[in-house]
Design a protein around this motif. Structure first.
Motif, PDB file in Angstrom:
ATOM      1  N   ALA A 160       0.835  -1.192   0.000  1.00 35.79           N
ATOM      2  CA  ALA A 160       0.000   0.000   0.000  1.00 35.79           C
ATOM      3  C   ALA A 160       0.871   1.244   0.000  1.00 35.79           C
ATOM      4  O   ALA A 160       1.982   1.235   0.518  1.00 35.79           O
ATOM      5  CB  ALA A 160      -0.908  -0.010   1.231  1.00 35.79           C
ATOM      6  N   ALA A 161       0.339   2.295  -0.628  1.00 39.48           N
ATOM      7  CA  ALA A 161       1.006   3.594  -0.593  1.00 39.48           C
ATOM      8  C   ALA A 161       0.282   4.462   0.429  1.00 39.48           C
ATOM      9  O   ALA A 161      -0.947   4.382   0.567  1.00 39.48           O
ATOM     10  CB  ALA A 161       0.964   4.236  -1.967  1.00 39.48           C
ATOM     11  N   GLU A 162       1.006   5.287   1.152  1.00 43.07           N
ATOM     12  CA  GLU A 162       0.397   6.140   2.168  1.00 43.07           C
ATOM     13  C   GLU A 162       0.634   7.599   1.827  1.00 43.07           C
ATOM     14  O   GLU A 162       1.758   8.022   1.576  1.00 43.07           O
ATOM     15  CB  GLU A 162       0.946   5.818   3.556  1.00 43.07           C
ATOM     16  N   VAL A 163      -0.457   8.364   1.805  1.00 36.87           N
ATOM     17  CA  VAL A 163      -0.394   9.790   1.488  1.00 36.87           C
ATOM     18  C   VAL A 163      -1.183  10.548   2.550  1.00 36.87           C
ATOM     19  O   VAL A 163      -2.381  10.297   2.737  1.00 36.87           O
ATOM     20  CB  VAL A 163      -0.993  10.080   0.090  1.00 36.87           C
ATOM     21  N   ALA A 164      -0.514  11.428   3.264  1.00 38.13           N
ATOM     22  CA  ALA A 164      -1.161  12.235   4.307  1.00 38.13           C
ATOM     23  C   ALA A 164      -1.939  11.363   5.284  1.00 38.13           C
ATOM     24  O   ALA A 164      -3.033  11.712   5.733  1.00 38.13           O
ATOM     25  CB  ALA A 164      -2.079  13.283   3.681  1.00 38.13           C
ATOM     26  N   VAL A 205      -3.337   8.548   4.638  1.00 39.16           N
ATOM     27  CA  VAL A 205      -4.345   7.747   3.943  1.00 39.16           C
ATOM     28  C   VAL A 205      -3.641   6.661   3.131  1.00 39.16           C
ATOM     29  O   VAL A 205      -2.726   6.956   2.350  1.00 39.16           O
ATOM     30  CB  VAL A 205      -5.209   8.608   3.003  1.00 39.16           C
ATOM     31  N   LYS A 206      -4.060   5.417   3.316  1.00 40.13           N
ATOM     32  CA  LYS A 206      -3.429   4.303   2.613  1.00 40.13           C
ATOM     33  C   LYS A 206      -4.204   3.954   1.343  1.00 40.13           C
ATOM     34  O   LYS A 206      -5.432   3.869   1.355  1.00 40.13           O
ATOM     35  CB  LYS A 206      -3.353   3.072   3.521  1.00 40.13           C
ATOM     36  N   PHE A 207      -3.459   3.763   0.265  1.00 34.59           N
ATOM     37  CA  PHE A 207      -4.016   3.332  -1.007  1.00 34.59           C
ATOM     38  C   PHE A 207      -3.409   1.981  -1.360  1.00 34.59           C
ATOM     39  O   PHE A 207      -2.188   1.861  -1.471  1.00 34.59           O
ATOM     40  CB  PHE A 207      -3.700   4.341  -2.113  1.00 34.59           C
ATOM     41  N   GLU A 208      -4.263   0.989  -1.535  1.00 37.38           N
ATOM     42  CA  GLU A 208      -3.777  -0.328  -1.912  1.00 37.38           C
ATOM     43  C   GLU A 208      -3.156  -0.273  -3.303  1.00 37.38           C
ATOM     44  O   GLU A 208      -3.518   0.566  -4.131  1.00 37.38           O
ATOM     45  CB  GLU A 208      -4.921  -1.350  -1.893  1.00 37.38           C
ATOM     46  N   ASP A 209      -2.227  -1.175  -3.562  1.00 41.22           N
ATOM     47  CA  ASP A 209      -1.529  -1.194  -4.839  1.00 41.22           C
ATOM     48  C   ASP A 209      -2.417  -1.644  -5.990  1.00 41.22           C
ATOM     49  O   ASP A 209      -2.076  -1.441  -7.153  1.00 41.22           O
ATOM     50  CB  ASP A 209      -0.305  -2.117  -4.761  1.00 41.22           C
ATOM     51  N   SER A 210      -3.547  -2.270  -5.685  1.00 40.97           N
ATOM     52  CA  SER A 210      -4.430  -2.739  -6.748  1.00 40.97           C
ATOM     53  C   SER A 210      -5.876  -2.588  -6.329  1.00 40.97           C
ATOM     54  O   SER A 210      -6.191  -2.451  -5.140  1.00 40.97           O
ATOM     55  CB  SER A 210      -4.127  -4.193  -7.113  1.00 40.97           C
ATOM     56  N   ALA A 211      -6.775  -2.605  -7.322  1.00 41.87           N
ATOM     57  CA  ALA A 211      -8.208  -2.473  -7.059  1.00 41.87           C
ATOM     58  C   ALA A 211      -8.968  -3.099  -8.215  1.00 41.87           C
ATOM     59  O   ALA A 211      -8.419  -3.308  -9.303  1.00 41.87           O
ATOM     60  CB  ALA A 211      -8.589  -1.002  -6.903  1.00 41.87           C
ATOM     61  N   ARG A 212     -10.228  -3.389  -7.966  1.00 43.56           N
ATOM     62  CA  ARG A 212     -11.093  -3.944  -9.011  1.00 43.56           C
ATOM     63  C   ARG A 212     -12.440  -3.231  -8.922  1.00 43.56           C
ATOM     64  O   ARG A 212     -13.053  -3.189  -7.851  1.00 43.56           O
ATOM     65  CB  ARG A 212     -11.270  -5.456  -8.807  1.00 43.56           C
ATOM     66  N   VAL A 213     -12.890  -2.644 -10.027  1.00 40.36           N
ATOM     67  CA  VAL A 213     -14.105  -1.836  -9.980  1.00 40.36           C
ATOM     68  C   VAL A 213     -15.369  -2.690  -9.919  1.00 40.36           C
ATOM     69  O   VAL A 213     -16.416  -2.226  -9.442  1.00 40.36           O
ATOM     70  CB  VAL A 213     -14.180  -0.868 -11.177  1.00 40.36           C
ATOM     71  N   ALA A 214     -15.298  -3.923 -10.429  1.00 38.24           N
ATOM     72  CA  ALA A 214     -16.468  -4.803 -10.418  1.00 38.24           C
ATOM     73  C   ALA A 214     -16.025  -6.230 -10.698  1.00 38.24           C
ATOM     74  O   ALA A 214     -14.961  -6.462 -11.286  1.00 38.24           O
ATOM     75  CB  ALA A 214     -17.495  -4.354 -11.462  1.00 38.24           C
ATOM     76  N   GLU A 223      -7.995  -6.486 -12.878  1.00 41.89           N
ATOM     77  CA  GLU A 223      -7.411  -5.789 -11.730  1.00 41.89           C
ATOM     78  C   GLU A 223      -6.677  -4.539 -12.205  1.00 41.89           C
ATOM     79  O   GLU A 223      -5.984  -4.556 -13.223  1.00 41.89           O
ATOM     80  CB  GLU A 223      -6.452  -6.722 -10.999  1.00 41.89           C
ATOM     81  N   LEU A 224      -6.851  -3.465 -11.469  1.00 40.01           N
ATOM     82  CA  LEU A 224      -6.190  -2.202 -11.783  1.00 40.01           C
ATOM     83  C   LEU A 224      -5.021  -1.984 -10.832  1.00 40.01           C
ATOM     84  O   LEU A 224      -4.999  -2.501  -9.721  1.00 40.01           O
ATOM     85  CB  LEU A 224      -7.182  -1.044 -11.651  1.00 40.01           C
ATOM     86  N   VAL A 225      -4.044  -1.199 -11.283  1.00 36.17           N
ATOM     87  CA  VAL A 225      -2.880  -0.887 -10.453  1.00 36.17           C
ATOM     88  C   VAL A 225      -2.899   0.587 -10.079  1.00 36.17           C
ATOM     89  O   VAL A 225      -3.415   1.427 -10.825  1.00 36.17           O
ATOM     90  CB  VAL A 225      -1.557  -1.235 -11.170  1.00 36.17           C
ATOM     91  N   LEU A 226      -2.365   0.887  -8.925  1.00 36.04           N
ATOM     92  CA  LEU A 226      -2.275   2.280  -8.481  1.00 36.04           C
ATOM     93  C   LEU A 226      -1.235   3.003  -9.323  1.00 36.04           C
ATOM     94  O   LEU A 226      -0.056   2.653  -9.304  1.00 36.04           O
ATOM     95  CB  LEU A 226      -1.903   2.339  -7.002  1.00 36.04           C
ATOM     96  N   ASN A 227      -1.687   4.008 -10.048  1.00 37.21           N
ATOM     97  CA  ASN A 227      -0.780   4.772 -10.910  1.00 37.21           C
ATOM     98  C   ASN A 227      -0.040   5.843 -10.115  1.00 37.21           C
ATOM     99  O   ASN A 227       1.129   6.137 -10.363  1.00 37.21           O
ATOM    100  CB  ASN A 227      -1.569   5.419 -12.051  1.00 37.21           C
ATOM    101  N   GLY A 228      -0.733   6.434  -9.151  1.00 42.16           N
ATOM    102  CA  GLY A 228      -0.130   7.467  -8.313  1.00 42.16           C
ATOM    103  C   GLY A 228      -1.178   8.054  -7.392  1.00 42.16           C
ATOM    104  O   GLY A 228      -2.383   7.943  -7.636  1.00 42.16           O
ATOM    105  N   ALA A 229      -0.735   8.682  -6.309  1.00 40.28           N
ATOM    106  CA  ALA A 229      -1.654   9.263  -5.325  1.00 40.28           C
ATOM    107  C   ALA A 229      -1.069  10.527  -4.743  1.00 40.28           C
ATOM    108  O   ALA A 229       0.157  10.664  -4.612  1.00 40.28           O
ATOM    109  CB  ALA A 229      -1.955   8.253  -4.215  1.00 40.28           C
TER     110      ALA A 229
END
Length: 226
Positions: free
Chosen positions: A57-61, A63-72, A77-83
């Motif tokens: 996970a990436a952490e910004v301020a 807030v943690k953002f997982e490295d991947s996600a799925r919209v449905a 699977e999607l990858v975190l491009n940046g936060a």
């Protein structure tokens, strides 16, 4: 034969025939015994697992953002491009992450990429009124499109704005593109509504990634430059 060297290691000397025919002793250090070896391997494994978890996970301020996600279900699977963080007058409003099918470092590459996408926002500010949120989106559309372009999607903009209530710190909003369905607004895991049209999602992405983004630092961060 073995000779003790203290600790867990033992030094062995083996006979080695030299090129000149004489015998010389070769010094060999044995590896740690089986018990110590297993403990050492276990420590390495634990360290590797911790490193893997830290990298998941990436952490910004805060807030943690997982490295991947799925919209449905059924979507890739999607990858975190940046936060990064959206600030206004030095106040942190929300943290936002961009998820794509593959990494991209330019607005054109993101907009031309087919398939599902996600912008995830987690609000940091104590409270942002519905009126401020909606006026902010409207300003974003106007800043990155001509009057004619805004007029063409004004009905969709109104639908989009209507899906946002007053938001408070900790609220999570996903703005997803669902292929063949449209732009979905999801608040704390609950779908608020879906607006048809892939073109509208591209127009919405320009709020963050257009020539006049809501925050230039956030744009760079979402494109992986932060």
């Amino acid at each position: 034969m073995p000779q003790s060297q203290g600790g867990d290691k033992q030094v062995f000397y083996s006979l080695k025939r030299s090129d000149r025919g004489s015998d010389t002793r070769q010094r060999v250090i044995a590896s740690p015994g089986p018990v110590r070896g297993r403990a050492y391997a276990g420590a390495l494994l634990a360290a590797a697992l911790l490193t893997s978890l830290a990298a998941s996970a990436a952490e910004v301020a805060g807030v943690k953002f997982e490295d991947s996600a799925r919209v449905a279900d059924g979507e890739p699977e999607l990858v975190l491009n940046g936060a990064g963080v959206r600030t206004k007058f030095f106040v942190k409003v929300y943290a936002a992450g961009l998820y794509l099918a593959q990494k991209a470092d330019s607005t054109d590459a993101v907009l031309s990429m087919p398939g599902p996408k996600r912008v995830r926002m987690q609000f940091i500010h104590s409270e942002v009124s519905a009126d401020k949120i909606r006026s902010g989106w409207t300003d974003g559309y106007k800043a990155n499109h001509s009057e004619a372009e805004v007029a063409a999607i004004q009905g969709q903009i109104d639908q989009f704005n209507a899906l946002f209530p007053t938001l408070k710190a900790g609220d999570v909003v996903d703005v997803d593109y669902l292929p063949e369905r449209g732009t979905a607004v999801i608040l704390n895991g609950k779908t608020q509504g879906i607006i048809p049209g892939e073109d509208f999602y591209r127009a919405t992405l320009k709020i963050w990634l257009g020539d006049s983004p809501a925050h230039s630092g956030l744009k760079k961060a979402m494109l992986g430059e932060g």
